[in-house]
Design a protein around this motif. Structure first.
Motif: not given
Length: 150
Positions: A28-44
């Protein structure tokens, strides 16, 4: 954040996923604040490898078009505080794009919590909300448990 090198960051995210990959293990990918966007990008960037994504009080991810979100093969959980107007609006916009892309998602807006509510040092600790943190981790644990179990 403005000087982020997208190619370099994508390489770092990929290296992390490659390091964690194990046979028959879900990631799973997980991120807070800007890390949330990075988490989604890692999944994409790795839709076959990510089994779930969690984004907590972030923004920026709402700018990703639904045609790109169609690549997602896993569910996304978005959590934000009700007092965090920017992140709440980003989450609402993002969920509209997820709906358009016909991708699974869940969302929680925690009443009374503001941006950075899980970070006791952010904004001099004024935004820290222990109840919202507990609720967030209970929800994250349940969400990841349901998506990462074999």
């Amino acid at each position: 954040m403005q000087s982020l090198d997208r190619k370099a960051t994508d390489k770092i995210l990929q290296t992390g996923l490659d390091y964690l990959k194990q046979p028959r293990m879900k990631l799973a990918t997980l991120g807070f604040s800007m890390g949330g966007q990075e988490s989604l990008i890692a999944n994409l960037n790795n839709p076959d490898e990510a089994s779930a994504t969690v984004m907590v009080y972030g923004s920026g991810f709402d700018k990703i078009e639904s045609k790109h979100l169609e690549k997602l093969k896993s569910s996304v959980l978005v959590i934000t505080g009700g007092e965090d107007a920017g992140a709440t609006q980003a989450a609402i916009n993002f969920l509209a794009s997820m709906r358009e892309a016909k991708r699974p998602y869940e969302m929680l807006i925690y009443p009374g919590a503001d941006h950075g509510y899980a970070q006791p040092l952010f904004n001099g600790g004024k935004n820290y909300n222990a109840e919202a943190v507990r609720a967030t981790w209970v929800l994250v644990d349940a969400f990841l448990g349901s998506h990462l179990r074999p």
